[in-house]
Design a protein around this motif. Structure first.
Motif, PDB file in Angstrom:
ATOM      1  N   ILE A 170       0.837  -1.201   0.000  1.00 27.69           N
ATOM      2  CA  ILE A 170       0.000   0.000   0.000  1.00 27.69           C
ATOM      3  C   ILE A 170       0.869   1.247   0.000  1.00 27.69           C
ATOM      4  CG2 ILE A 170      -1.634   1.341   1.398  1.00 27.69           C
ATOM      5  CD1 ILE A 170      -2.939  -1.383   2.082  1.00 27.69           C
ATOM      6  N   ARG A 171       1.892   1.258   0.799  1.00 29.50           N
ATOM      7  CA  ARG A 171       2.780   2.417   0.896  1.00 29.50           C
ATOM      8  C   ARG A 171       3.457   2.707  -0.437  1.00 29.50           C
ATOM      9  NH1 ARG A 171       5.506   0.683   4.821  1.00 29.50           N
ATOM     10  NH2 ARG A 171       7.277  -0.110   3.676  1.00 29.50           N
ATOM     11  N   VAL A 172       3.815   1.662  -1.161  1.00 23.42           N
ATOM     12  CA  VAL A 172       4.589   1.846  -2.394  1.00 23.42           C
ATOM     13  C   VAL A 172       3.708   2.106  -3.613  1.00 23.42           C
ATOM     14  CG1 VAL A 172       6.199   0.714  -3.974  1.00 23.42           C
ATOM     15  CG2 VAL A 172       6.502   0.481  -1.523  1.00 23.42           C
ATOM     16  N   TYR A 173       2.564   1.412  -3.723  1.00 23.31           N
ATOM     17  CA  TYR A 173       1.814   1.438  -4.977  1.00 23.31           C
ATOM     18  C   TYR A 173       0.482   2.179  -4.943  1.00 23.31           C
ATOM     19  CZ  TYR A 173       5.176  -2.181  -6.150  1.00 23.31           C
ATOM     20  OH  TYR A 173       6.328  -2.877  -6.360  1.00 23.31           O
ATOM     21  N   VAL A 174      -0.248   2.128  -3.864  1.00 23.62           N
ATOM     22  CA  VAL A 174      -1.618   2.656  -3.857  1.00 23.62           C
ATOM     23  C   VAL A 174      -1.656   4.162  -4.108  1.00 23.62           C
ATOM     24  CG1 VAL A 174      -3.683   2.983  -2.428  1.00 23.62           C
ATOM     25  CG2 VAL A 174      -2.549   0.770  -2.500  1.00 23.62           C
ATOM     26  N   GLY A 175      -0.726   4.899  -3.555  1.00 19.42           N
ATOM     27  CA  GLY A 175      -0.706   6.346  -3.775  1.00 19.42           C
ATOM     28  C   GLY A 175      -0.567   6.698  -5.249  1.00 19.42           C
ATOM     29  N   ASP A 176       0.261   5.966  -5.967  1.00 19.05           N
ATOM     30  CA  ASP A 176       0.437   6.236  -7.398  1.00 19.05           C
ATOM     31  C   ASP A 176      -0.811   5.891  -8.197  1.00 19.05           C
ATOM     32  OD1 ASP A 176       3.061   7.196  -7.163  1.00 19.05           O
ATOM     33  OD2 ASP A 176       3.863   5.158  -7.175  1.00 19.05           O
ATOM     34  N   VAL A 177      -1.484   4.811  -7.826  1.00 21.33           N
ATOM     35  CA  VAL A 177      -2.740   4.443  -8.491  1.00 21.33           C
ATOM     36  C   VAL A 177      -3.784   5.532  -8.247  1.00 21.33           C
ATOM     37  CG1 VAL A 177      -4.639   2.779  -8.505  1.00 21.33           C
ATOM     38  CG2 VAL A 177      -2.280   1.955  -8.424  1.00 21.33           C
ATOM     39  N   LEU A 178      -3.911   5.977  -7.012  1.00 21.63           N
ATOM     40  CA  LEU A 178      -4.881   7.018  -6.685  1.00 21.63           C
ATOM     41  C   LEU A 178      -4.534   8.343  -7.357  1.00 21.63           C
ATOM     42  CD1 LEU A 178      -5.448   6.224  -2.917  1.00 21.63           C
ATOM     43  CD2 LEU A 178      -7.071   5.859  -4.786  1.00 21.63           C
ATOM     44  N   TRP A 179      -3.234   8.647  -7.456  1.00 21.97           N
ATOM     45  CA  TRP A 179      -2.815   9.882  -8.120  1.00 21.97           C
ATOM     46  C   TRP A 179      -3.262   9.866  -9.580  1.00 21.97           C
ATOM     47  CZ3 TRP A 179       0.314  11.383 -12.178  1.00 21.97           C
ATOM     48  CH2 TRP A 179       0.705  12.719 -12.207  1.00 21.97           C
ATOM     49  N   ALA A 180      -3.061   8.735 -10.262  1.00 20.92           N
ATOM     50  CA  ALA A 180      -3.445   8.637 -11.667  1.00 20.92           C
ATOM     51  C   ALA A 180      -4.966   8.710 -11.825  1.00 20.92           C
ATOM     52  CB  ALA A 180      -2.909   7.337 -12.269  1.00 20.92           C
ATOM     53  N   MET A 181      -5.715   8.137 -10.880  1.00 19.90           N
ATOM     54  CA  MET A 181      -7.177   8.263 -10.923  1.00 19.90           C
ATOM     55  C   MET A 181      -7.587   9.727 -10.773  1.00 19.90           C
ATOM     56  SD  MET A 181      -8.573   5.022  -8.727  1.00 19.90           S
ATOM     57  CE  MET A 181     -10.174   5.763  -8.563  1.00 19.90           C
ATOM     58  N   LYS A 220     -16.615  16.956 -22.810  1.00 23.87           N
ATOM     59  CA  LYS A 220     -17.157  16.488 -24.098  1.00 23.87           C
ATOM     60  C   LYS A 220     -16.345  15.341 -24.700  1.00 23.87           C
ATOM     61  CE  LYS A 220     -20.229  19.852 -24.469  1.00 23.87           C
ATOM     62  NZ  LYS A 220     -21.614  19.615 -24.209  1.00 23.87           N
ATOM     63  N   TRP A 221     -15.175  15.076 -24.158  1.00 24.10           N
ATOM     64  CA  TRP A 221     -14.321  14.023 -24.705  1.00 24.10           C
ATOM     65  C   TRP A 221     -14.859  12.648 -24.338  1.00 24.10           C
ATOM     66  CZ3 TRP A 221      -8.417  15.221 -23.886  1.00 24.10           C
ATOM     67  CH2 TRP A 221      -8.078  16.367 -24.604  1.00 24.10           C
ATOM     68  N   ALA A 222     -14.621  11.703 -25.229  1.00 27.79           N
ATOM     69  CA  ALA A 222     -14.934  10.302 -24.926  1.00 27.79           C
ATOM     70  C   ALA A 222     -13.965   9.806 -23.845  1.00 27.79           C
ATOM     71  CB  ALA A 222     -14.790   9.450 -26.188  1.00 27.79           C
ATOM     72  N   ALA A 223     -14.398   8.787 -23.129  1.00 26.43           N
ATOM     73  CA  ALA A 223     -13.590   8.269 -22.012  1.00 26.43           C
ATOM     74  C   ALA A 223     -12.210   7.813 -22.481  1.00 26.43           C
ATOM     75  CB  ALA A 223     -14.326   7.141 -21.306  1.00 26.43           C
ATOM     76  N   TRP A 224     -12.125   7.232 -23.669  1.00 29.30           N
ATOM     77  CA  TRP A 224     -10.829   6.748 -24.138  1.00 29.30           C
ATOM     78  C   TRP A 224      -9.872   7.911 -24.412  1.00 29.30           C
ATOM     79  CZ3 TRP A 224      -8.593   7.924 -28.790  1.00 29.30           C
ATOM     80  CH2 TRP A 224      -9.422   8.448 -29.787  1.00 29.30           C
ATOM     81  N   LYS A 225     -10.403   9.060 -24.860  1.00 30.40           N
ATOM     82  CA  LYS A 225      -9.543  10.230 -25.079  1.00 30.40           C
ATOM     83  C   LYS A 225      -9.048  10.791 -23.746  1.00 30.40           C
ATOM     84  CE  LYS A 225     -11.408  11.881 -29.445  1.00 30.40           C
ATOM     85  NZ  LYS A 225     -12.093  12.992 -30.128  1.00 30.40           N
ATOM     86  N   VAL A 226      -9.944  10.838 -22.765  1.00 23.91           N
ATOM     87  CA  VAL A 226      -9.551  11.310 -21.441  1.00 23.91           C
ATOM     88  C   VAL A 226      -8.495  10.387 -20.859  1.00 23.91           C
ATOM     89  CG1 VAL A 226     -10.362  11.736 -19.089  1.00 23.91           C
ATOM     90  CG2 VAL A 226     -11.782  12.413 -21.024  1.00 23.91           C
ATOM     91  N   ALA A 227      -8.704   9.069 -21.003  1.00 22.55           N
ATOM     92  CA  ALA A 227      -7.754   8.097 -20.474  1.00 22.55           C
ATOM     93  C   ALA A 227      -6.395   8.235 -21.155  1.00 22.55           C
ATOM     94  CB  ALA A 227      -8.295   6.678 -20.651  1.00 22.55           C
ATOM     95  N   TYR A 274       0.212   3.953 -12.774  1.00 21.22           N
ATOM     96  CA  TYR A 274      -0.557   4.977 -13.469  1.00 21.22           C
ATOM     97  C   TYR A 274      -1.517   4.339 -14.458  1.00 21.22           C
ATOM     98  CZ  TYR A 274       3.034   8.161 -11.674  1.00 21.22           C
ATOM     99  OH  TYR A 274       3.888   8.865 -10.868  1.00 21.22           O
ATOM    100  N   SER A 275      -1.078   3.297 -15.140  1.00 19.30           N
ATOM    101  CA  SER A 275      -1.963   2.596 -16.068  1.00 19.30           C
ATOM    102  C   SER A 275      -3.148   1.979 -15.336  1.00 19.30           C
ATOM    103  CB  SER A 275      -1.200   1.503 -16.815  1.00 19.30           C
ATOM    104  OG  SER A 275      -0.152   2.063 -17.563  1.00 19.30           O
ATOM    105  N   VAL A 276      -2.888   1.383 -14.188  1.00 22.05           N
ATOM    106  CA  VAL A 276      -3.953   0.790 -13.385  1.00 22.05           C
ATOM    107  C   VAL A 276      -4.915   1.880 -12.895  1.00 22.05           C
ATOM    108  CG1 VAL A 276      -4.452  -0.427 -11.213  1.00 22.05           C
ATOM    109  CG2 VAL A 276      -2.613  -1.232 -12.712  1.00 22.05           C
ATOM    110  N   GLY A 277      -4.376   2.975 -12.398  1.00 23.62           N
ATOM    111  CA  GLY A 277      -5.216   4.064 -11.898  1.00 23.62           C
ATOM    112  C   GLY A 277      -6.096   4.679 -12.971  1.00 23.62           C
ATOM    113  N   VAL A 278      -5.522   4.945 -14.128  1.00 29.50           N
ATOM    114  CA  VAL A 278      -6.298   5.495 -15.238  1.00 29.50           C
ATOM    115  C   VAL A 278      -7.334   4.466 -15.706  1.00 29.50           C
ATOM    116  CG1 VAL A 278      -6.169   6.234 -17.655  1.00 29.50           C
ATOM    117  CG2 VAL A 278      -4.553   7.147 -15.984  1.00 29.50           C
ATOM    118  N   GLY A 279      -6.951   3.194 -15.736  1.00 29.87           N
ATOM    119  CA  GLY A 279      -7.898   2.145 -16.115  1.00 29.87           C
ATOM    120  C   GLY A 279      -9.071   2.059 -15.159  1.00 29.87           C
ATOM    121  N   ILE A 280      -8.808   2.130 -13.869  1.00 31.33           N
ATOM    122  CA  ILE A 280      -9.892   2.103 -12.883  1.00 31.33           C
ATOM    123  C   ILE A 280     -10.781   3.333 -13.057  1.00 31.33           C
ATOM    124  CG2 ILE A 280     -10.429   2.262 -10.418  1.00 31.33           C
ATOM    125  CD1 ILE A 280      -7.895   0.560  -9.916  1.00 31.33           C
ATOM    126  N   GLY A 281     -10.175   4.477 -13.263  1.00 27.09           N
ATOM    127  CA  GLY A 281     -10.958   5.693 -13.498  1.00 27.09           C
ATOM    128  C   GLY A 281     -11.840   5.570 -14.727  1.00 27.09           C
TER     129      GLY A 281
END
Length: 116
Positions: A17-28, A40-47, A93-100
């Motif tokens: 959690i200390r190492v990875y969760v913050g980066d996932v949440l930051w990307a979200m 107005k952008w599609a989700a894939w463009k935002v991602a 970051y990929s995981v965070g953006v994917g979850i978002g």
């Protein structure tokens, strides 16, 4: 940001959690920030934009000049820019953006469609 602080405060004794969760949440947070600004952008463009932005921030950590390191020494600069380049952050970051994107597509978009 609150979730990131709480994850470290309440569960920070777990290395994962200390190492990875913050980066996932930051990307979200970046994803939802871009989604808010570019409504107005599609989700894939935002991602794509959020992932590119996050990757650029991470790659900027390779560059160390006095002016940017001075920015990194401020609390806000440290939160936004970070300090050291780590390959695993790109995965986070990929995981965070994917979850978002999943939240946007399957939870938020469905709710908005039902409202109209």
């Amino acid at each position: 940001m609150l979730a990131g602080f709480l994850s470290r405060r309440l569960l920070g004794h777990y290395a994962f959690i200390r190492v990875y969760v913050g980066d996932v949440l930051w990307a979200m947070m970046v994803f939802f920030g871009f989604a808010f600004v570019f409504r107005k952008w599609a989700a894939w463009k935002v991602a794509t934009a959020a992932l590119c932005f996050s990757a650029c921030i991470e790659l900027s950590q390779i560059y160390h000049a006095p002016w940017i390191d001075a920015i990194r020494q401020t609390p806000l600069g440290a939160l936004i820019l970070g300090f050291t380049f780590v390959w695993s952050d790109l995965v986070c970051y990929s995981v965070g953006v994917g979850i978002g994107a999943v939240i946007e597509l399957y939870f938020l978009s469905a709710r908005y469609k039902n409202d109209f």
